[in-house]
Design an enzyme around this catalytic site. Structure first.
Site, PDB file in Angstrom:
ATOM      1  CG  ASP A  35      -2.349  -1.026   0.972  1.00  0.00           C
ATOM      2  OD1 ASP A  35      -2.269  -1.213  -0.239  1.00  0.00           O
ATOM      3  OD2 ASP A  35      -2.792  -1.282   1.809  1.00  0.00           O
ATOM      4  CE  LYS A 113     -16.865 -28.322 -17.106  1.00  0.00           C
ATOM      5  NZ  LYS A 113     -17.585 -27.053 -16.864  1.00  0.00           N
ATOM      6  CE  LYS A 287      -8.554 -27.781 -21.303  1.00  0.00           C
ATOM      7  NZ  LYS A 287      -8.167 -26.341 -21.036  1.00  0.00           N
ATOM      8  CB  CYS A 406     -39.738 -30.617  25.287  1.00  0.00           C
ATOM      9  SG  CYS A 406     -38.641 -32.024  24.754  1.00  0.00           S
TER      10      CYS A 406
HETATM   11  S1  IVH Z   1     -11.578 -26.076 -22.005  1.00  0.00           S
HETATM   12  C1  IVH Z   1     -12.086 -26.300 -26.166  1.00  0.00           C
HETATM   13  N1  IVH Z   1     -10.769 -26.060 -19.443  1.00  0.00           N
HETATM   14  O1  IVH Z   1     -16.385 -25.186 -18.896  1.00  0.00           O
HETATM   15  C2  IVH Z   1     -12.049 -26.443 -24.840  1.00  0.00           C
HETATM   16  N2  IVH Z   1     -13.100 -25.082 -19.821  1.00  0.00           N
HETATM   17  O2  IVH Z   1     -18.091 -26.793 -20.056  1.00  0.00           O
HETATM   18  C3  IVH Z   1     -12.718 -25.139 -24.186  1.00  0.00           C
HETATM   19  N3  IVH Z   1     -14.286 -24.580 -17.890  1.00  0.00           N
HETATM   20  O3  IVH Z   1     -17.094 -23.069 -21.531  1.00  0.00           O
HETATM   21  C4  IVH Z   1     -13.010 -25.254 -22.613  1.00  0.00           C
HETATM   22  N4  IVH Z   1     -12.670 -24.844 -16.471  1.00  0.00           N
HETATM   23  O4  IVH Z   1     -16.216 -22.074 -19.472  1.00  0.00           O
HETATM   24  C5  IVH Z   1     -11.720 -25.701 -20.289  1.00  0.00           C
HETATM   25  N5  IVH Z   1      -9.934 -25.927 -17.302  1.00  0.00           N
HETATM   26  C6  IVH Z   1     -10.790 -25.792 -18.127  1.00  0.00           C
HETATM   27  C7  IVH Z   1     -12.305 -25.393 -17.879  1.00  0.00           C
HETATM   28  C8  IVH Z   1     -13.126 -25.024 -18.654  1.00  0.00           C
HETATM   29  C9  IVH Z   1     -14.012 -24.397 -16.661  1.00  0.00           C
HETATM   30  C10 IVH Z   1     -15.643 -24.100 -18.601  1.00  0.00           C
HETATM   31  C11 IVH Z   1     -15.506 -23.124 -19.798  1.00  0.00           C
HETATM   32  C12 IVH Z   1     -16.375 -23.926 -20.735  1.00  0.00           C
HETATM   33  C13 IVH Z   1     -17.060 -24.834 -20.050  1.00  0.00           C
HETATM   34  C14 IVH Z   1     -17.513 -26.085 -20.810  1.00  0.00           C
END
Ligand code: IVH
Length: 437
Positions: A35, A113, A287, A406
């Site tokens: 800050d 996710k 992925k 009660c």
């Molecule tokens: S990849 C082509 N990675 O989940 C692949 N999506 O159900 C595109 N999401 O629209 C998405 N965490 O908003 C990817 N680690 C992650 C994710 C993720 C959350 C969401 C994203 C997407 C939705 C699909």
């Protein structure tokens, strides 16, 4: 030192602190020390506004409200993901990807996710020039002004070999602590609280007034690269490390493994850690790590064949309150318990939910016969989140009557001052409990 140089030095210093704090998760100075430097820069900029840079760390406060959001057409569509519901589906996904490659074992980049909303951010020459929501995948809304206010989104990238043009994609979330504080603030002002962190993140990002967005505790985590001009690694995992190196936030839970066992172990592990994470996650995304193999696998409809989501069992479900019973605890406190039409939620069938106390019943405004949202997160006792007031049928609902005596020993009940629990007449209760043993 000239003012311009001093401003440059302080800016660099703050950018470094932000990187340590938001990206490396390793702050080297205290908030108070930060800050001091921040105020120094702010003061200098105020007295020399000609030197204020649009990307200065002080410029994360929002600007003039917009009258509407402009539309943005995504250069590359923002796709969604297919869902898997069990380990057999994961096995099929892994086999399909492996069959398409020449190898026996291929690597998978695994990520949490995140439960927020997808956003695309474009950097040109290292500077944030545009941010857009996913929208329908082809066209989204220009939310640049709001995204610029998100604390962990760098306005300027750092480091070497940054692609001249770089689109990063990721999720805007509202961390749980911030969500709780925001709802407490809204409640105190008599405003309607948000139902969950995801709605709060979406509502905040869609504010036309970026000053409001700036006051909301949002965070962003990258999970993909969209379009880019320049060089990037050929692996999803390495790309995410490159983004991190350029100052972009990436979840620290990201991992790269081979084989179904390791893939399942990741899932089990993160499920355990779920409640202790800063942000809400609703599953895991697998992925194919090799970008060439991703391209070979391609897409079907709106989802890639090289990525798939394995979601956790839904934590919220809708059911009906069939009755309310009153349990007498060992301390004598009476707890109302909602008897529910059995419903599958959080991986188990639930038929009871705690209503805590009389005040909770009033807060929720529940009647027997109401349809409600029930939540079961982890091993926590199922809770009623809210009623679906629009679904109320007056012929099928009735009021909840809190007992006057009660239900076990028929002694008169007392309401303890300042508390919301009801305690029996202690002497009678003690006797009753002794008899019970
Ligand atoms: S990849 C082509 N990675 O989940 C692949 N999506 O159900 C595109 N999401 O629209 C998405 N965490 O908003 C990817 N680690 C992650 C994710 C993720 C959350 C969401 C994203 C997407 C939705 C699909």
């Amino acid at each position: 030192m000239t003012v311009a140089l001093e401003i440059k030095k302080l800016t660099k210093q703050l950018e470094e602190y932000n990187y340590q704090y938001y990206v490396l998760d390793d702050p080297r100075i205290s908030d108070a020390e930060y800050d001091i430097v921040f105020q120094q820069l702010k003061k200098l900029e105020e007295s020399h506004p000609q030197f204020i840079h649009a990307n200065s760390p002080t410029q994360k406060v929002g600007g003039q409200p917009l009258s509407k959001f402009e539309q943005v057409v995504h250069e590359k569509p923002m796709l969604s993901l297919d869902n898997m519901f069990d380990s057999d589906a994961l096995q099929v996904f892994i086999k399909r990807a492996t069959d398409k490659s020449q190898s026996i074992n291929i690597a998978f980049c695994i990520e949490p996710k995140l439960d927020g909303l997808a956003v695309s951010i474009i950097y040109e020459d290292g500077l944030l020039i545009q941010a857009a929501t996913r929208g329908d995948g082809r066209t989204g809304e220009n939310v640049t002004e709001n995204v610029k206010t998100i604390a962990n989104v760098p306005l300027k990238l750092r480091g070497e070999n940054i692609p001249q043009r770089l689109e990063v994609r990721g999720e805007v979330v509202m961390p749980q602590i911030g969500f709780d504080q925001l709802n407490a603030r809204l409640n105190a002002k008599g405003e309607k609280p948000f139902v969950n962190p995801r709605n709060a993140a979406a509502g905040s990002l869609r504010q036309l007034d970026s000053k409001i967005a700036a006051s909301r505790p949002l965070a962003f985590y990258c999970y993909a690269v969209g379009v880019f001009e320049g060089q990037l690694a050929n692996s999803q995992f390495t790309r995410m490390q490159q983004l991190k190196g350029w100052g972009l936030p990436v979840s620290s839970e990201i991992s790269c493994v081979e084989g179904i066992e390791a893939c399942l172990a990741y899932y089990a592990n993160i499920k355990q850690k779920r409640a202790s994470l800063r942000y809400a996650i609703d599953g895991v995304v697998y992925k194919v790590d090799d970008i060439d193999l991703q391209e070979k696998l391609g897409f079907i409809a709106r989802a890639p064949r090289w990525a798939s989501a394995y979601k956790f069992a839904a934590e919220e479900a809708i059911t009906t309150i069939e009755n309310v019973e009153f349990q007498v605890g060992r301390t004598g406190a009476i707890t109302p318990v909602a008897k529910l039409k059995p419903v599958f939620v959080g991986g188990v069938t639930v038929s009871n939910a705690t209503l805590h106390n009389r005040d909770e019943i009033s807060r929720l405004g529940i009647l027997i016969g109401d349809q409600v949202v029930v939540r079961r997160a982890g091993d926590v006792i199922p809770q009623i989140v809210r009623i679906l007031i629009g679904k109320r049928k007056h012929t099928q609902t009735r009021e909840i009557h809190f007992p006057i005596v009660c239900p076990v020993c028929a002694s008169t009940l007392e309401r303890i001052e300042g508390e919301t629990t009801i305690i029996h007449n202690p002497i009678l209760t003690k006797k009753n409990l002794e008899n019970e043993v």
